[in-house]
Design a protein around this motif. Structure first.
Motif: not given
Ligand SMILES: Nc1ncnc2c1ncn2[C@@H]1O[C@H](COP(=O)(O)OP(=O)(O)O)[C@@H](O)[C@H]1O
Ligand SMILES: O=C(OP(=O)(O)O)[C@H](O)COP(=O)(O)O
Length: 399
Positions: A138-155
């Motif tokens: 449910e939280l991830a849906d809200r994150f996804a709604a903010l953006a077109d793409v996702y970049v993970d740089d949090a090693f």
């Protein structure tokens, strides 16, 4: 795994990019408002962030700070990080009042090309770290709604199956950032036929997290040197009293089993710097581990231990070190970490230091960063990678 450079090649001008970064920096709370004592992780996130801005992306940064209890807590606000990030980027970085609620959505919608927004500490939402897939989803849906793409740089957080690390990547096109790519390049060298002797040094305070790694790591290494808050559960397993030192009582049996299986491969401290309190003014004494008084706590390894660890490191050809040997933030408990840091710096071979606090210690104690083969932003993440475990934040990027 698609990289941020693939994304730049696609063209990102005007697109909204959710960038997960590890901005979990040490904060000094002793001077009123919190002060960042080491901004290494913020600096390490700049190459990807700058590349995205230069490409004209609208960047929404998500990050955690410390371990708040799933609810807003001003002590763990990312406000000082937003200010520092703005200074380093030469721009203003607004901080949303919520994690992925109305304020975050409004600020994200107002971003222009090349602008950066920082979301408030993702761990202010209990769902971020929940074991329940639906809650995280449910939280991830809200994150996804903010953006077109996702970049993970949090090693430093790729070993966490958290909403902003794992679940969100299942919902939007996803890419690995430059820091993640660079870290993996070096760590792969430690997993493919490391030159021997291969020595791992473990310390720090995340005892239960890291004890879980030891079992799988042991068969891969020649020596495992254990100091910091980690060592007392092992010392208790050997039958020693540890006074009021950090102790995971429910892990003593596990440590006993690990010691029996490891033979002489696990090397423990023989002396510690003990004190009456966790304080720079506390009276200290060096005591053998067989004689830690009931009313004292061990806050650093002692000088004889530094010598023994130094001898092991002197013979090593490959070293990975995670976790300070003591409470290096306080002057009376710095010597163990300094001694080990110097011995790791002198290793004739590949030396890698990993972890937010370990990297901060190297810098704060005035050691030359260039004398290490690599200083990694991830402690637990690196250890789990070396162990050979599948890391959720990386696995999801390869889907
Ligand atoms: N004997 C000890 N007792 C309590 N805390 C310790 C002890 N030794 C080290 N620490 C603490 O461990 C912290 C770092 O642990 P950890 O987060 O596991 O390391 P890293 O961030 O490098 O992975 C430091 O803040 C340090 O003060
Ligand atoms: O500080 C971190 O890890 P580290 O102390 O193992 O280097 C990362 O930001 C992950 O934080 P966490 O261990 O609270 O999930």
């Amino acid at each position: 795994m698609r990289s941020v450079d693939d994304l730049l090649g696609e063209g990102i001008s005007g697109r909204r990019v959710l960038l997960r970064a590890d901005l979990n920096v040490p904060l000094d709370h002793t001077t009123g408002s919190p002060v960042i004592s080491d901004d290494g992780r913020i600096r390490a996130s700049l190459p990807t962030l700058q590349a995205l801005r230069e490409g004209g992306a609208r960047v929404i940064v998500a990050a955690h700070l410390g371990r708040p209890k799933g609810t807003p807590d001003p002590q763990f606000s990312l406000a000082p990080v937003a200010a520092r990030l703005g200074e380093l980027l030469g721009t203003t970085v607004p901080l949303s009042a919520d994690v992925a609620g109305d304020d975050a959505a409004a600020l994200a919608a107002a971003l222009g090309d090349g602008d950066v927004l920082l979301l408030e500490n993702v761990r202010f939402e209990a769902a971020e770290t929940s074991k329940d897939d639906a809650e995280r989803g449910e939280l991830a849906d809200r994150f996804a709604a903010l953006a077109d793409v996702y970049v993970d740089d949090a090693f430093g957080a790729v070993h966490r199956k958290h909403a902003s690390v794992f679940d969100v990547a299942q919902r939007v096109p996803h890419y690995a950032g430059r820091l993640v790519a660079g870290e993996l390049e070096v760590l792969t060298r430690l997993t493919t036929d490391p030159e021997r002797p291969y020595v791992v040094v473990l310390g720090g305070s995340k005892v239960s997290d890291k004890l879980a790694v030891i079992e799988a790591l042991l068969p891969k290494v020649d020596r495992l040197l254990v100091g910091g808050g980690m060592c007392f559960t092992f010392l208790a397993a050997q039958g020693h009293g540890v006074g009021s030192s950090l102790l995971e009582a429910d892990q003593v049996d596990t440590c006993r089993r690990l010691l029996a299986a490891a033979g002489d491969r696990i090397v423990l401290p023989v002396d510690v710097v003990a004190a009456t309190a966790f304080s720079a003014d506390a009276e200290t004494s060096v005591v053998p581990v067989t004689e830690i008084p009931d009313d004292l706590m061990g806050l650093d390894v002692g000088p004889r231990t530094v010598e023994i660890f130094g001898t092991e490191l002197g013979a090593a050809r490959t070293v990975f070190w995670n976790g300070p040997m003591g409470v290096f933030e306080l002057a009376p408990f710095q010597a163990g970490t300094r001694g080990v840091a110097q011995a790791v710096a002198a290793v004739a071979g590949l030396s890698v230091v990993g972890g937010g606090d370990s990297a901060a210690a190297v810098r704060q104690l005035g050691l030359d960063e260039a004398s290490y083969g690599h200083i990694s932003t991830g402690g637990g993440a690196s250890l789990e990678y070396l162990e050979g475990r599948e890391l959720p934040g990386l696995a999801v990027l390869t889907d």
